[in-house]
Design a protein around this motif. Sequence first.
Motif, PDB file in Angstrom:
ATOM      1  N   ARG A  57       0.835  -1.204   0.000  1.00  0.00           N
ATOM      2  CA  ARG A  57       0.000   0.000   0.000  1.00  0.00           C
ATOM      3  C   ARG A  57       0.869   1.253   0.000  1.00  0.00           C
TER       4      ARG A  57
ATOM      5  N   GLU B  44       1.028   4.136  -2.961  1.00  0.00           N
ATOM      6  CA  GLU B  44       0.786   5.564  -2.709  1.00  0.00           C
ATOM      7  C   GLU B  44       1.982   6.385  -3.197  1.00  0.00           C
TER       8      GLU B  44
ATOM      9  N   ARG C 276      -1.351   5.604  10.994  1.00  0.00           N
ATOM     10  CA  ARG C 276      -2.746   5.204  11.193  1.00  0.00           C
ATOM     11  C   ARG C 276      -3.273   5.615  12.562  1.00  0.00           C
ATOM     12  N   ARG C 277      -2.486   5.349  13.598  1.00  0.00           N
ATOM     13  CA  ARG C 277      -2.967   5.639  14.949  1.00  0.00           C
ATOM     14  C   ARG C 277      -2.051   6.629  15.653  1.00  0.00           C
TER      15      ARG C 277
ATOM     16  N   VAL D  60      -1.393  10.107  16.809  1.00  0.00           N
ATOM     17  CA  VAL D  60      -1.899  11.452  17.077  1.00  0.00           C
ATOM     18  C   VAL D  60      -0.779  12.447  16.789  1.00  0.00           C
ATOM     19  N   GLY D  61      -1.055  13.456  16.014  1.00  0.00           N
ATOM     20  CA  GLY D  61      -0.076  14.523  15.880  1.00  0.00           C
ATOM     21  C   GLY D  61       0.726  14.525  14.594  1.00  0.00           C
TER      22      GLY D  61
ATOM     23  N   MET E 200      -0.447  14.959  11.551  1.00  0.00           N
ATOM     24  CA  MET E 200      -0.917  16.114  10.781  1.00  0.00           C
ATOM     25  C   MET E 200      -0.374  17.416  11.374  1.00  0.00           C
ATOM     26  N   ALA E 201      -0.333  17.483  12.700  1.00  0.00           N
ATOM     27  CA  ALA E 201       0.178  18.703  13.342  1.00  0.00           C
ATOM     28  C   ALA E 201       1.620  18.952  12.924  1.00  0.00           C
TER      29      ALA E 201
ATOM     30  N   ASN F 232      -6.368  16.105   1.894  1.00  0.00           N
ATOM     31  CA  ASN F 232      -7.246  14.957   1.819  1.00  0.00           C
ATOM     32  C   ASN F 232      -6.666  13.927   2.759  1.00  0.00           C
ATOM     33  N   GLN F 233      -7.347  13.689   3.837  1.00  0.00           N
ATOM     34  CA  GLN F 233      -6.814  12.748   4.810  1.00  0.00           C
ATOM     35  C   GLN F 233      -7.959  11.990   5.417  1.00  0.00           C
ATOM     36  N   GLY F 234      -7.750  10.719   5.680  1.00  0.00           N
ATOM     37  CA  GLY F 234      -8.747   9.995   6.420  1.00  0.00           C
ATOM     38  C   GLY F 234      -9.378   8.854   5.667  1.00  0.00           C
ATOM     39  N   SER F 235      -9.204   8.800   4.357  1.00  0.00           N
ATOM     40  CA  SER F 235      -9.697   7.604   3.707  1.00  0.00           C
ATOM     41  C   SER F 235      -8.571   6.594   3.736  1.00  0.00           C
ATOM     42  N   SER F 236      -7.495   6.883   3.066  1.00  0.00           N
ATOM     43  CA  SER F 236      -6.344   6.001   3.170  1.00  0.00           C
ATOM     44  C   SER F 236      -5.801   6.078   4.582  1.00  0.00           C
ATOM     45  N   GLU F 237      -5.507   4.914   5.137  1.00  0.00           N
ATOM     46  CA  GLU F 237      -4.947   4.903   6.486  1.00  0.00           C
ATOM     47  C   GLU F 237      -3.440   5.066   6.446  1.00  0.00           C
TER      48      GLU F 237
END
Lengths: 453, 453
Positions: free
Chosen positions: B244, B248, B395-396, B398-399, B401-402, B419-424
Motif C-alpha cells: 500500500r 501511494e 494510522r494511529r 496522534v499529531g 498532521m500537526a 485529503n486525509q482519512g480515507s487512506s490509512e
Amino acid sequence: MKVVKFGGSSLASGRQLEKVLQIVTADRERKVVVVSAPGKRYAEDIKVTDLLIECADDCLQNKDPKEKVAAVLERYAAIANELNLSDGVIQEIHDDLLTRIASDKSKPDRFIDLLKASGEDNNAKLVAAYFRAQGVEAHYVDPKEAGLLVSDEPGNAQALPESYLRLNSLNEQSGIQIFPGFFGYSLSGEVFTFSRSGSDITGSILANALKADLYENFTDVDAVYSVNPSIVQKPKEIKELTYREMRELSYAGFTVLHDEALVPAFRAGIPVNIKNTNNPSAPGTLIVNERDNTNGPVIGIASDKGFCSIYVSKYLMNREIGFGRKLLGVLEDYGLSYEHTPSGIDDVSVILRENQLDEKIMDEVINRIKNELHADEVKVAHSLALIMVVGEGMRRNVGTMAKASKALAKARVNIEMINQGSSEVSMMFGVKEVDEKRAVQALYEEFFVPVTV
Amino acid sequence: MKVVKFGGSSLASGRQLEKVLQIVTADRERKVVVVSAPGKRYAEDIKVTDLLIECADDCLQNKDPKEKVAAVLERYAAIANELNLSDGVIQEIHDDLLTRIASDKSKPDRFIDLLKASGEDNNAKLVAAYFRAQGVEAHYVDPKEAGLLVSDEPGNAQALPESYLRLNSLNEQSGIQIFPGFFGYSLSGEVFTFSRSGSDITGSILANALKADLYENFTDVDAVYSVNPSIVQKPKEIKELTYREMRELSYAGFTVLHDEALVPAFRAGIPVNIKNTNNPSAPGTLIVNERDNTNGPVIGIASDKGFCSIYVSKYLMNREIGFGRKLLGVLEDYGLSYEHTPSGIDDVSVILRENQLDEKIMDEVINRIKNELHADEVKVAHSLALIMVVGEGMRRNVGTMAKASKALAKARVNIEMINQGSSEVSMMFGVKEVDEKRAVQALYEEFFVPVTV
C-alpha cells in the motif's frame, strides 16, 4: 425599510409585547413585522404551536379537543388581559379556531397545517390590535390577500416565484404591517406551513420581496456565539459574519437561524441582524455578504454528532473511470444523501448522517458495493462527530491548519478525517464522538483565548 | 523458489551478464530469471528496445531498415564477443530479426509489438547460451509454449486468467529457466507487449503463477529512497515498505517499480525485493504485505506536478441528492478520470491531471456543470502539485498532521487542499507547483532529519 421578525419567546406574554412595541416604534424604518405564535414563558411552559398540534391530533382521533382549545385561547387571553385589550380580538380568535376545527379532515396533513398556522395568524391579529390600542397605525396582513403563494407540501411548503412580485405591493401600504409567519396559501387557496423555524423563512421572503435594507431577526440571545455555550463557558460573541460562515456553522449544529431560512435574503444580498428582544440596545450579530476579516482567521467552531463512514477500498481504484459515480449512484438508489467523500489512491470514504440508515439498508448498500463495484474491502465506522472550524480569514492564512492540528494533538484527539480545500471558509475534522467535546474545547482555546505570557 | 528479474541496465554488457550469472548461481532458489532487452551502457547509449522501435518505423515507412538492424545485432554481438560465445546464437538472433521484419505489416501496431518483443526474446536466448557456456543448466523459455496468454491489445496487453495455471508447470522443469519479459501471445498466437516496464509485469505474473517465495527485482539502485533525490540530497533509504505504501508513493512520482506491475505479486501475497545488480550484497528494499512500524509514522514523501482543480459551488448543495453523481457523470462523459473530490457544505472541488484536458474540453465541462447542475459558481485552478506523505505508522499516530502542517507553515507554504482519512497510510496535500520543492524539503526535514540539540 426594515423587515423585523419576532420569535415565540419575544411574544410569549403581555410584558414581551410591550418590548416589541417599543422596539418597532423606536425606528421608523421598521415597517413590516413578522410574528411567531406565542412561545414559552418559562422552561416548562408549552408553546402555542405544540398545543395546536395536540388539538389537531385530538380532532383526527375523534376525541373532544375542548381542553386543548381552552388552553390555546387561555394563552391569547392572558396576553390580552395583561395589555388591557378589549374582548373583541379574543372572540375573533375563538371563532377562527372553531371554524378551523370544524373544517375538512379527509387529508390529515393539511388539517394539521391549518391548525398549526392559526398560532401565528391569530397572534398577528392580537399584536395588531395591541399596537392600535396604543395609538400606532398597524394592520394585520392576511398572507392570502398579500399573495404569499406556496407549494402544496404539508409542513414543507416552498414559496412560489410569483409571490415575490405580489408581496412587493406591501411597500405601498401605510402604517405598520403585522404579518403572520410560518405559512402561506397554495394556488387552490389552502393553508400550507413551512418547515420548523418557518417564521424566519417568512421574514426572509418578505425582506427579499420588499427589497428591505435590513432583516432584523429578534430572538432571546444577545448574539451568535463563536462556539456552543454548553461546551465552552461564556464564549466570545460574533459581531459580524458572512452568509457562508453562517451556513457552515448552521450545518454543524448552530441553531440560532435555520440555514434554509437565509436563502431568500441571501439571494437578494440583504443583511440579517440577529438581536435580542430583551436587550435591544446590544448590537447583536450581523450576517452580511462580505466582511473585513481583521479578527484572526477563525470566527466560529461548530460540531455535530451522529455521522458514520463507509470505507471502500479497491486496488487501482483511481484508474477506473466511473467508480466514484457508480458508488454515489448506489447511495442515491436508497435516497441517501452524503456529506463528504475523502479519498486516497485506492480508497474512498463516504460520510453520511447515521439516522438515514438502519441495519438492513446498511447491509444492502454494503453488499451492492461489494458485488457491483467489486470492491476489495468495505467497512463501516459508526459514531463520528464532524467539527467545522469556520472563518473567511483562513482563506489565505498560512498556518491555520498547523494551529488546529497542533491543538487537537495536544488534547490527544485522533483526527479520523480532514476535509479542507474546497470551501475557502472552513476546514472540517472528523473525530470519534467521545472526543468531540475535548476537541472543540482545544480548538476554542487555540483560536479564541488570548495567550497570557 | 525465487523469481528473479533483471532490468535493461543489468544486461547491457558482457560485464553485466557476468554479474547476473554470479547473482543467479549464488542462490539455488533462483530458478526463474526474467530478462529485459539490453539497456543503456552509458548515459548517451540507446536501448535496444528504442532501436527496435526505430527499425519498425523504417519498415512501416518502406525505408530500408538495415542500419537499425545492424545496430541491434551489434549490441548482441558485442555482448557475445565480450563473453567469448560462439557465433551460433548471434546467427539465430539475426535470422529471427529478419523473419520478423519480413512479416505482415497490415496492422502496424501489431507489427511494432512483434519487433519490440524481439529485444527481450533474443536476449533471453543469449543469456541462456551464456549460462550454458559457463556450465550452468539453463533453458530459454518460449512464452508461447509456456502458456503466457494475453489480451490482444498492442502495447497494453493484459495477462489472461488461464495463464497462471499453465505457467505453473515451469516449476517442474530442471535447471534455470530464462524467460523473456515484456510480452506474451494472444489466443490466436500473435505477439502483444505489456505497457512500459513490461518485464516487471512478466516477473510479477511468474512469481504469482509459480507461487514463488520471493520476487527479486534487480535494477541499478541500492534501494528505494524515502524522497526524490533530486529534491533532497542523499535521502534515507527505505528498508521495508508495504504494497500500500509503495502504491501511494508510485502514484505521486516514485518510479522504481511501476505500480500496476505489482498487482499479480500483491494478489498472491509474494514479497518483492528491489536489489542492485551492481551491489548485490546490499539488502535493498523489501515490499511486503505487512511490516513492523517502529521507525516513526512516515516512510516516504512523494510529489507530482500537473494537476488542476475544478471548484463548484451551489447554495444548499448538500441537500441535493444526486449532485455529486451528476457532477462525476459529466466528467465521465469526456473520459476524464479524477483524483480527489474534497468538499465543503455548499462546494466541492474535483482534482484532475491537467494533461487530460485542453481548453476546449475544459470550457465544455464548465458550461455543462453551470447549465445542467445550475451551479452558482465554477472556477478552475491550474498548476497544482500533490504531495503524498506515506506511512503505515500514521494510522494511529496522534499529531502527524500537526507536525506536517507546522512544517509547511514554517516554510510559508499555503495548503490549497488536504485529503486525509480515507487512506490509512497517507495524507495528501495540494500546493501550488511553485511551492512543491520547498514543501517536500520541509516535510522531509520534519520527519526524517533527527533533531540535533
